[in-house]
Enzyme design. Structure first.
Site, PDB file in Angstrom:
ATOM      1  N   TYR A   1       1.326  12.101  -6.719  1.00 20.82           N
ATOM      2  CA  TYR A   1       2.689  11.950  -6.177  1.00 20.82           C
ATOM      3  C   TYR A   1       2.748  12.488  -4.747  1.00 20.82           C
ATOM      4  O   TYR A   1       3.231  11.834  -3.826  1.00 20.82           O
ATOM      5  CB  TYR A   1       3.707  12.688  -7.072  1.00 20.82           C
ATOM      6  CG  TYR A   1       5.020  12.921  -6.372  1.00 20.82           C
ATOM      7  CD1 TYR A   1       5.904  11.864  -6.146  1.00 20.82           C
ATOM      8  CD2 TYR A   1       5.378  14.185  -5.886  1.00 20.82           C
ATOM      9  CE1 TYR A   1       7.094  12.061  -5.464  1.00 20.82           C
ATOM     10  CE2 TYR A   1       6.558  14.391  -5.210  1.00 20.82           C
ATOM     11  CZ  TYR A   1       7.420  13.327  -5.001  1.00 20.82           C
ATOM     12  OH  TYR A   1       8.593  13.539  -4.318  1.00 20.82           O
TER      13      TYR A   1
ATOM     14  N   SER B   1       8.684  15.036   1.454  1.00 21.28           N
ATOM     15  CA  SER B   1       8.773  16.232   0.624  1.00 21.28           C
ATOM     16  C   SER B   1       7.979  17.374   1.234  1.00 21.28           C
ATOM     17  O   SER B   1       6.959  17.149   1.920  1.00 21.28           O
ATOM     18  CB  SER B   1       8.179  15.887  -0.744  1.00 21.28           C
ATOM     19  OG  SER B   1       7.957  17.046  -1.491  1.00 21.28           O
TER      20      SER B   1
ATOM     21  N   LYS C   1       3.439  10.623  -0.803  1.00 25.78           N
ATOM     22  CA  LYS C   1       4.358  11.024   0.287  1.00 25.78           C
ATOM     23  C   LYS C   1       3.575  11.190   1.591  1.00 25.78           C
ATOM     24  O   LYS C   1       3.995  10.735   2.652  1.00 25.78           O
ATOM     25  CB  LYS C   1       5.060  12.329  -0.076  1.00 25.78           C
ATOM     26  CG  LYS C   1       6.017  12.215  -1.240  1.00 25.78           C
ATOM     27  CD  LYS C   1       7.191  11.331  -0.894  1.00 25.78           C
ATOM     28  CE  LYS C   1       8.045  11.012  -2.093  1.00 25.78           C
ATOM     29  NZ  LYS C   1       8.963   9.892  -1.883  1.00 25.78           N
TER      30      LYS C   1
END
Ligand code: NAD
Ligand code: UFG
Length: 337
Positions: A149, A124, A153
Site C-alpha cells: 500500500y 500519505s 503511494k
C-alpha cells in the site's frame, strides 16, 4: 471550480465534498463503492443542502471515464480513490498495485485527453518510511515503505512528478496526510470500516459502543514518553479543508507542490485513550500486546509549509477529534447500514 472527486463516497472524500460545496465549488463524485456506501453522499447533501452528482464508475474503466470527463469540463481532479488497508495489501499486492497504480494511470490519461491537467492526490505520511528526521518536513527524504500500500503511494507520487516534468501544463499537488480521525460535527458522516478496524480510532469507538471487549495496544516499549507509538492525528474536517486550500496552489500554477497535512503534535496511543475517556466519559479497557509488524515509534510533522504557502492550518485538537468520532459512532453504531 468544477471538481471531479474520485473515491468521493469514502471517509475523507465525503468530508471533503462537504467543504468543497460549502466553499462554492461544483463537485462530481465517482466511486466504485468497493469500500463505501452511496448513503454517505445523501448525508453530505443533508449537511450542505446541495445534491452531490454521483456516478458509480471504477477509475480503471477508461470508456466510462472518458465519457464522463468529456461531458463535464472539470477544472481539477481530487484523487482519493484507492485501496488502503495496509495488512490486506501485504496479502494481495497485485490487486493493490493494479487498483491504485493502473487506476491512476488510466485516470490521468483520460484527464489529459479531456484537457484537465490539474490533480490533487491523496498521499500519505507512509512515504517517509521510518523518517530520518522528526518532526517531518516535506524536505525529509522518502523512505522504505513497509508494505505494498505504502509503495503504491510512493510510486504514484513519482509518476505524477515525472508526468508534470514532461508536460509543465500539469499542476500536481501531493497531500501527505498524517493520521486522519474524527468525523463531521453533525454526526451524519464518519469513518465506516469493514470488519475489524485496523486503525486506532475506529477500534476505540467500537470498544466504546460495546462491539469489541477491549483495545489491544501494540507495544509499550518504544522510545516514546510512555512507550506506546506516537502519531500526528488530524481531524478529518481540517484535512478536508486542506483540499479546498490546495486548490489555491493549482490556481497559482504550482507545477508540483507537496504538503504535509498534519497538526504538528505527536500523541501516543495512551494519550488518545485518555483524551477519549475524558471528553466522552466512556471507559476504554485495554491490554498491552506485542508490537505490530511494520509500525514505527514516532511519526509527526512540521506543517508550516502548508501554512506559509496555502494558508492552511489545523483548527481542531485531540479532544475535538475524540468527541466527534464518538458522536458519529454512537449515532451510527452500524455505520451507514
Ligand atoms: P476510503 O476507503 O474510505 O475511500 C476510498 C474510496 O475509493 C472508497 O470509497 C472506495 O470505494 C473508492 N475506490 C477504491 N478503488 C476504486 C476504484 N478502482 N475506482 C473507483 N473508486 C475506488 O478511504 P479514505 O480513508 O477516505 O482514504 C482516501 C484516500 O486517502 C485513499 O487514497 C487513501 O489511501 C488515502 N489516505 C488515507 C489515510 C487514512 O488514514 N484514512 C491516510 C493517508 C492517505
Ligand atoms: N494501534 C494500537 N491498537 C490498534 C490500532 C493501532 O495500539 O488496534 C496503534 C499502532 O500501533 C500505532 C497507532 O496506534 O502506534 C496508530 O495506528 P493506526 O493503525 O491508526 O495508524 P498508522 O499510523 O499505523 O497508519 C495510518 C494509516 C496508513 C497511513 C498512516 C500515515 O493506516 O495508511 O496512518 O498517514 F499511511
Amino acid at each position: 471550480m468544477k471538481i471531479l472527486a474520485t473515491g468521493g463516497a469514502g471517509y475523507i472524500g465525503s468530508h471533503t465534498v462537504v467543504e468543497l460545496q460549502q466553499a462554492g465549488h461544483d463537485v462530481v463524485v465517482i466511486d466504485n463503492l468497493s469500500n463505501s456506501n452511496e448513503k454517505s453522499l445523501k448525508r453530505v447533501a443533508e449537511i450542505t443542502e446541495k445534491e452531490v452528482p454521483f456516478y458509480k464508475i471504477d477509475i480503471r474503466d477508461k470508456d466510462k471515464l472518458l465519457q464522463l470527463c468529456s461531458e463535464h469540463h472539470f477544472d481539477c481532479c481530487i484523487h482519493f480513490a484507492g485501496l488502503k488497508a495496509v495488512g490486506e495489501s501485504v496479502a494481495k499486492p497485485v490487486e493493490y498495485y493494479e487498483n491504485n497504480i493502473s487506476g491512476t494511470l488510466i485516470l490521468v490519461d483520460v484527464l489529459r485527453q479531456c484537457g484537465c491537467k490539474n490533480i490533487i492526490f491523496s498521499s500519505s505520511a507512509t512515504v517517509y518510511g521510518d523518517p530520518v528526521e522528526i518532526p517531518i518536513t516535506e524536505k525529509c527524504p522518502k523512505g522504505q515503505c513497509t508494505n505494498p500500500y505504502g509503495w503504491t503511494k510512493s510510486m504514484i507520487e513519482q509518476m505524477l512528478i515525472d508526468m508534470q516534468k514532461a508536460d509543465p501544463e500539469w499542476n500536481v499537488v501531493l497531500l501527505r496526510y498524517f493520521n486522519p480521525i474524527g468525523a463531521h460535527k453533525s454526526g451524519k458522516i464518519g469513518e465506516n470500516p469493514n470488519g475489524i478496524p485496523n486503525n486506532l480510532m475506529p477500534y476505540i469507538t467500537q470498544v466504546a459502543v460495546g462491539k469489541r471487549p477491549e483495545l489491544n495496544v501494540f507495544g509499550n516499549d518504544y522510545d516514546t514518553p510512555d512507550g506506546t507509538g506516537v502519531r500526528d492525528y488530524i481531524h478529518v474536517v481540517d484535512l478536508a479543508q486542506g483540499h479546498v486550500k490546495a486548490l489555491k496552489a493549482v490556481q497559482n500554477k504550482c507545477g508540483v507542490a507537496i504538503y504535509n497535512l498534519a497538526t504538528g503534535h505527536g500523541y501516543s496511543v495512551l494519550d488518545v485513550v485518555q483524551a477519549f475517556e475524558k471528553v466522552n466519559g466512556v471507559k476504554i479497557p485495554y491490554s498491552i500486546k506485542p508490537r505490530r509488524a511494520g509500525d514505527i515509534a514516532k511519526c509527526y510533522a512540521d506543517a508550516t509549509k502548508a501554512k506559509m504557502e496555502i494558508d492552511w492550518e489545523a483548527q481542531y485538537d485531540l479532544e475535538d477529534m475524540c468527541r466527534d468520532a464518538w458522536n458519529w459512532q454512537k449515532n451510527n453504531p452500524n455505520g451507514y447500514e
